[in-house]
Write a protein that holds these residues in place. Structure first.
Motif, short mmCIF file in Angstrom:
data_model
loop_
_atom_site.label_atom_id
_atom_site.label_comp_id
_atom_site.label_asym_id
_atom_site.label_seq_id
_atom_site.Cartn_x
_atom_site.Cartn_y
_atom_site.Cartn_z
N MET A 159 0.82 -1.19 0.00
CA MET A 159 0.00 0.00 0.00
C MET A 159 0.87 1.26 0.00
SD MET A 159 -2.55 -1.85 -0.16
CE MET A 159 -3.68 -0.48 -0.46
N LYS A 160 0.41 2.27 -0.73
CA LYS A 160 1.13 3.54 -0.81
C LYS A 160 0.39 4.59 0.03
CE LYS A 160 1.05 3.99 -5.30
NZ LYS A 160 1.37 4.48 -6.67
N THR A 161 0.47 5.82 -0.38
CA THR A 161 -0.19 6.90 0.34
C THR A 161 -1.67 6.93 0.02
OG1 THR A 161 0.36 8.43 -1.44
CG2 THR A 161 1.91 8.28 0.38
N SER A 162 -2.38 7.82 0.66
CA SER A 162 -3.82 7.92 0.45
C SER A 162 -4.13 8.29 -1.00
CB SER A 162 -4.42 8.96 1.40
OG SER A 162 -3.86 10.24 1.15
N ALA A 163 -5.31 7.90 -1.43
CA ALA A 163 -5.74 8.16 -2.81
C ALA A 163 -7.18 8.66 -2.79
CB ALA A 163 -5.62 6.88 -3.64
N LYS A 164 -7.59 9.28 -3.90
CA LYS A 164 -8.96 9.75 -4.00
C LYS A 164 -9.90 8.56 -4.18
CE LYS A 164 -8.10 14.31 -6.05
NZ LYS A 164 -8.38 15.18 -7.23
N ALA A 165 -11.04 8.64 -3.55
CA ALA A 165 -12.06 7.61 -3.75
C ALA A 165 -12.58 7.68 -5.18
CB ALA A 165 -13.21 7.81 -2.77
N PRO A 166 -12.90 6.56 -5.79
CA PRO A 166 -13.51 6.59 -7.12
C PRO A 166 -14.80 7.40 -7.09
CG PRO A 166 -12.86 4.36 -6.52
CD PRO A 166 -12.72 5.19 -5.29
N ILE A 167 -15.08 8.10 -8.17
CA ILE A 167 -16.27 8.94 -8.19
C ILE A 167 -17.53 8.12 -7.98
CG2 ILE A 167 -16.51 8.79 -10.71
CD1 ILE A 167 -17.45 11.75 -10.62
N GLY A 168 -17.51 6.86 -8.44
CA GLY A 168 -18.66 5.99 -8.24
C GLY A 168 -18.88 5.65 -6.78
N HIS A 169 -17.79 5.50 -6.03
CA HIS A 169 -17.94 5.19 -4.61
C HIS A 169 -18.41 6.42 -3.83
CE1 HIS A 169 -16.58 4.02 -0.46
NE2 HIS A 169 -17.23 2.95 -0.84
N SER A 203 -14.05 2.97 5.81
CA SER A 203 -14.74 2.59 4.58
C SER A 203 -14.84 3.74 3.58
CB SER A 203 -16.15 2.08 4.90
OG SER A 203 -16.92 3.09 5.52
N VAL A 204 -14.58 4.98 4.03
CA VAL A 204 -14.71 6.13 3.13
C VAL A 204 -13.37 6.67 2.64
CG1 VAL A 204 -16.94 6.81 4.07
CG2 VAL A 204 -14.84 7.75 5.06
N LYS A 205 -12.28 6.08 3.14
CA LYS A 205 -10.95 6.51 2.69
C LYS A 205 -10.34 5.42 1.80
CE LYS A 205 -10.08 9.48 6.67
NZ LYS A 205 -9.17 9.79 7.81
N TRP A 206 -9.45 5.86 0.90
CA TRP A 206 -8.84 4.95 -0.06
C TRP A 206 -7.33 5.08 -0.04
CZ3 TRP A 206 -11.28 1.82 -4.01
CH2 TRP A 206 -12.67 1.73 -3.84
N THR A 207 -6.66 4.00 -0.42
CA THR A 207 -5.19 3.96 -0.42
C THR A 207 -4.70 3.44 -1.77
OG1 THR A 207 -5.26 3.42 1.94
CG2 THR A 207 -3.16 3.08 0.79
N GLY A 208 -3.65 4.07 -2.30
CA GLY A 208 -3.06 3.61 -3.55
C GLY A 208 -2.31 2.30 -3.35
N ILE A 209 -2.19 1.53 -4.42
CA ILE A 209 -1.51 0.24 -4.38
C ILE A 209 -0.27 0.29 -5.27
CG2 ILE A 209 -1.70 -2.23 -4.90
CD1 ILE A 209 -4.78 -1.86 -4.54
#
Length: 204
Positions: free
Chosen positions: A34-44, A185-191
């Motif tokens: 896992m990398k740093t935080s990422a933007k949530a997909p617009i669909g999510h 559940s509302v935050k995302w992380t880059g891979i």
């Protein structure tokens, strides 16, 4: 799609290989980096706006599921049942737009509907939220695709609607981009997926 019998045979063979090594001696690469935080997909973002109850802003400690035989059988059974129950249909045909995330409508949906339903059913079955992570990837056609990552003591396992068997993430033909945080559940992380795959020209 493979038959249910083929799914169980393939999954059982995968489990046999996984259980031959303990988590303490797991091979490198069993878990996504896992990398740093990422933007949530617009669909999510849209899904959470429409289903606030499913997107709590609470944070929690990450849990890794102990993948014993009973848990494994439950996982592949739920994955197979939902893959058979939902019939594929694009968002454009269902909703008249290119991207719309929701639970299956009248038994139809695309990859996101499969993922959301699998996550919902597994949570209802007692699996921890922090181990069931919606994950965005590029498939072999370099198109966006969503799968469910299940975090276990034998590595990150993938529940997919394109491949019937439950497989370790590194055994799938996808390039992984980002996934839900194991803490929210509302935050995302880059891979960081640097494997050589059949996927080309992948952009984040």
């Amino acid at each position: 799609m493979k038959t249910l019998r083929t799914t169980f045979i393939a999954s059982a063979m995968t489990l046999s290989g996984l259980l031959s090594a303990t988590s303490a001696h797991a091979d490198p690469g069993r878990f996504m980096i896992m990398k740093t935080s990422a933007k949530a997909p617009i669909g999510h973002v849209q899904f959470c706006r429409d289903n606030a109850w499913a997107c709590s802003k609470e944070t929690y400690d990450p849990v890794v599921v102990r993948l014993d035989e009973a848990r494994w059988n439950e996982l592949i059974a739920i994955n197979a049942e939902i893959n058979q129950r939902i019939r594929p249909m694009t968002d454009a045909d269902l909703f008249g737009r290119e991207e719309h995330w929701t639970y299956p409508v009248d038994g139809y949906g695309d990859c996101e509907e499969y993922v959301l339903e699998k996550q919902r059913v597994l949570i209802e079955a007692g699996w921890p939220k922090s181990a069931l992570l919606i994950t965005v990837a590029k498939d072999i056609q370099n198109s966006g695709h969503a799968v469910l990552t299940v975090r276990t003591d034998h590595g990150d396992m993938i529940l997919d609607n394109q491949i019937a068997a439950v497989l370790p993430w590194y055994s799938t033909p996808y390039r992984y981009i980002k996934r839900q945080s194991a803490r929210s559940s509302v935050k995302w992380t880059g891979i960081s997926d640097t494997r050589v795959t059949t996927v080309s020209s992948v952009s984040n």
